[in-house]
Write an enzyme that holds these catalytic residues in place. Structure first.
Site, PDB file in Angstrom:
ATOM      1  N   ASP A 134      -2.610  -3.133   3.467  1.00  0.00           N
ATOM      2  CA  ASP A 134      -3.180  -3.236   4.811  1.00  0.00           C
ATOM      3  C   ASP A 134      -4.439  -4.092   4.790  1.00  0.00           C
ATOM      4  O   ASP A 134      -5.257  -3.995   3.859  1.00  0.00           O
ATOM      5  CB  ASP A 134      -3.526  -1.843   5.356  1.00  0.00           C
ATOM      6  N   GLU A 157       0.818  -1.220   0.000  1.00  0.00           N
ATOM      7  CA  GLU A 157       0.000   0.000   0.000  1.00  0.00           C
ATOM      8  C   GLU A 157       0.845   1.261   0.000  1.00  0.00           C
ATOM      9  O   GLU A 157       0.482   2.264  -0.601  1.00  0.00           O
ATOM     10  CB  GLU A 157      -0.930  -0.012   1.215  1.00  0.00           C
ATOM     11  N   TYR A 163      -1.195  -2.481  13.779  1.00  0.00           N
ATOM     12  CA  TYR A 163      -2.086  -1.744  12.889  1.00  0.00           C
ATOM     13  C   TYR A 163      -3.097  -0.939  13.698  1.00  0.00           C
ATOM     14  O   TYR A 163      -3.785  -1.492  14.577  1.00  0.00           O
ATOM     15  CB  TYR A 163      -2.814  -2.736  11.973  1.00  0.00           C
TER      16      TYR A 163
END
Length: 718
Positions: free
Chosen positions: A107, A8, A315
């Protein structure tokens, strides 16, 4: 065998490349885009990245028209502001062509899944999807990356469909309705006014408008508090009835007790516990960072994302408050203990590591936690957020804090007063979480039956206060409670309301344009402000993930809702256009015109694509001021002329709205008297406008006599 891994962001690509092979080589595409080459398992692997979304939705037909027929195009073609994505997309096209296998390593959430899916489908070709697998990880550590690589899964098409449906609905509700509202102003007032509404943005603004009206309409009610100051240690005692709204009752108590002693009636000791906090999810971290550091949710989210990208924390876009044992708590603490600041706290951890988990769960990611990798260099924001995450992670493994409370009731002439004290008997988790204040009050040496001399009896008259304004953190909590938006989008939604100039201030205030927009929509098309409509759509979108509904059915339902709103707008175009333009005018008043007394209004020119300030009495008054891009109007006014002070540029500069202010000894805005008006007898004044200097009557607007400087002698002779 050639394998392509699509990430990403560039930072993620670097982490993944180095984790899979310490000898990974960094290379450059077009001298601007980094990519990585490595060998693993007898495969030549190229690791490339995007920079977020590389594709955007656009209508099939002409731009800036209501449309329900959309298709994906490269982001740099859809918007000039996305020009920087072009080289990243070209790199993916070049290295992704005819590869033997592909790995989607963006992600693991709805947006990340869609970013990678679009890159595969449109940049590498639709056939790439048949050769693609998915890496799922919650932290960018070497262990997590290798585990994700060796245990790849299929791309979750439910997440893909959820993401596509979200983008389509956001276009339908955002672009289509914004265009329709702007058109209503254009057709009614022949003025261009760029308005912004959205599927979640508008109900959020509606919540703020409701609070604004509650505050404005609130009628304060007087009440009285009675308290006494004892001679003994200046202890303050309060009447047990608390807020007394009956004035006669307050006076009765005061008259009865004034000048009298107090007797200790009853002392009660109780014990209590305060459980450890729960692990951070994104909204919890945002709320705590606001309370501790005053950080906006967006500021916190950016710092947390940077920490994740660097591999220091997990995350951040998660709803979970439950730490799974599979994270390996002991190993994380072993690494964190190498830091001298955290080591004393980690040394005192219980032998059995059992976290105090919360109720919320997230199947995609665990709560936000440190990975154990100690950071080298952090920005000030990142350092604060990192410490907050580490100390919260440590604190959840400790036992409850224990307290003892002392409640003392006193009697003054039959009226009961009280005071309370609380002290800590066992610090527990609070000893290891420096962001929590510990109550530790001294218990006074008093016993039942003691007679206490009263130094002073006080009756305080106060007024009830209106509901508190939302701040950014409390607004995001409210959105979470109402299930509006997602954990990843709520901070952006609040930011957008600031950017659109609908709201301002740390304690959020709604301006006239924001309030009138909601009032107009409530009058003519209430569905757009409906929390229920937005919440129902959100539940349907989540239903795609659980295979309870389909992308097609959710989009169809959203299209139906939008068409109903557009019909309402079309039916009431004149009323909507007039009200919105009036609100826009009122919200953009920046001062008073020094030439005619009209209102100076900030305007936007679609032709020049720039803003300027003009007089509300145009075309009779042609006063105009150019303003730089990004200008803010301050509450201060120029000491020389009274016009607003503006802030602009990088670094920010401050100046008078009139760039010529102060260049002459006389005030440049002060009109010079040049004679009597031949039509009404009042003074003629020398003025300046967009086309230069002219002569105008001081009796304006009743007398509209004007002439040029050259014509003045001839006019005066007449």
């Amino acid at each position: 065998m050639h394998e392509v891994i699509i990430c990403e962001k560039p930072s993620s690509a670097e982490k993944i490349a180095k984790a899979l092979s310490p000898s990974a080589k960094k290379k450059m595409y077009n001298k601007k885009v980094k990519y990585w080459e490595l060998k693993r398992d007898q495969k030549d692997i190229t690791v490339v990245s995007g920079v977020g979304h590389l594709y955007s939705l656009v209508p099939d037909k002409q731009k800036y028209k209501v449309s329900f027929d959309l298709h994906w195009v490269p982001a740099h073609e859809a918007s000039k502001s996305s020009a920087f994505t072009k080289n990243y997309l070209n790199a993916i096209k070049k290295f992704g062509k005819n590869a033997d296998s592909y790995i989607h390593a963006c992600d693991y959430d709805v947006e990340g899944t869609l970013i990678g899916y679009n890159a595969l489908k449109y940049a590498c070709g639709e056939d790439s999807l048949n050769k693609a697998s998915r890496m799922k990880f919650s932290a960018l550590t070497k262990k997590d990356i290798i585990d994700a690589y060796e245990n790849r899964i299929d791309i979750d098409m439910h997440q893909v469909d959820n993401g596509i449906a979200r983008h389509i609905l956001d276009y339908y509700f955002g672009m289509n309705i914004s265009i329709a509202l702007s058109d209503s102003v254009k057709k009614t007032k022949h003025r261009f006014l760029k308005l912004s509404v959205g599927r979640v943005q508008t109900p959020t603004l509606s919540i703020l408008v409701d609070r604004e009206k509650e505050i404005r309409e609130f009628v304060p009610e007087p009440y009285w508090n009675l308290k006494a100051i004892l001679d003994f240690e200046d202890i303050e005692i309060k009447h047990v009835e608390g807020n007394i709204f009956d004035k006669e009752r307050a006076e009765e108590i005061f008259n009865k007790c004034n000048g009298k002693d107090a007797t200790v009636d009853k002392i009660t000791f109780t014990k209590s516990k305060t459980k450890p906090p729960v692990p951070f999810n994104l909204s919890g971290l945002q709320a705590e960072a606001y309370n501790v550091f005053g950080f906006s949710p967006k500021r916190t989210q950016i710092a947390a994302q940077n920490l994740y990208s660097a591999g220091y924390t997990s995350y951040p876009r998660t709803s979970s408050q439950k730490l799974p044992e599979s994270l390996g708590f002991e190993n994380i603490f072993k690494q964190l203990a190498k830091n001298h600041e955290y080591n004393p706290h980690i040394d005192k951890l219980p032998s059995k590591l059992v976290p105090h988990n919360g109720k919320k769960d997230d199947p995609a990611h665990p709560p936000i936690h440190p990975t154990g990798i100690l950071p080298d260099k952090l920005s000030k924001d990142e350092e604060k957020i990192y410490k907050l995450i580490v100390y919260r992670f440590i604190a959840v493994f400790f036992e409850s804090a224990e307290f003892e409370s002392m409640r003392t009731t006193l009697d003054i002439e039959g009226e009961k007063f009280k005071f309370n004290r609380r002290r800590v008997t066992h610090k527990g988790w609070m000893e290891h979480y420096p962001f929590k204040k510990i109550d530790n009050e001294k218990f006074p040496d008093v016993k039942e039956g003691d007679i206490m001399s009263v130094k002073e009896l006080i009756s305080e008259e106060k007024e009830t206060k209106p509901p508190a304004r939302y701040n950014q953190a409390s607004l995001i909590k409210e959105l979470e409670k109402k299930n509006l938006g997602t954990k990843a989008t709520r901070a952006d939604i609040v930011d957008k309301l600031y950017d659109r100039k609908y709201i301002n201030g740390t304690k959020i205030e709604v301006n006239e344009l924001g309030e009138n927009l909601i009032d107009t929509l409530n009058t003519y098309c209430k569905n757009l402000t409906s929390e229920k409509l937005t919440r129902d759509l959100e539940e349907q979108l989540e239903g795609i993930n659980q295979d309870k509904t389909s992308k097609e059915s959710v989009v169809k339902e959203g299209e139906k809702d939008v068409k109903e709103i557009l019909t309402d707008i079309d039916k009431n175009q004149k009323g909507i256009g007039s009200k919105l333009y009036e609100a826009y005018q009122a919200s953009n008043v920046v001062g008073t015109c020094l030439n005619c007394g009209g209102k100076l209004i900030k305007r936007y020119s679609p032709k020049t694509k720039s803003s300027f300030v003009g007089c509300s009495n145009y075309p009779d008054c042609t006063t105009i001021y150019s303003i730089p891009k990004g200008t803010n109007f301050l509450k201060k006014t120029c000491e020389n002329c009274g016009l607003p002070i503006i802030s602009f540029g990088k670094p920010r500069q401050r100046a008078c709205l009139d760039p010529n202010c102060g260049k002459e000894k006389t005030k440049p805005h002060e009109p010079a008297e040049v004679g009597e008006c031949p039509e009404c007898g009042k003074q003629l004044l020398k003025r300046s406008g967009r086309y230069g200097e002219f002569i105008g009557c001081s009796g304006f607007p009743k007398c509209r006599f004007t002439c040029s400087l050259e014509e003045l002698p001839h006019k005066l002779k007449k």
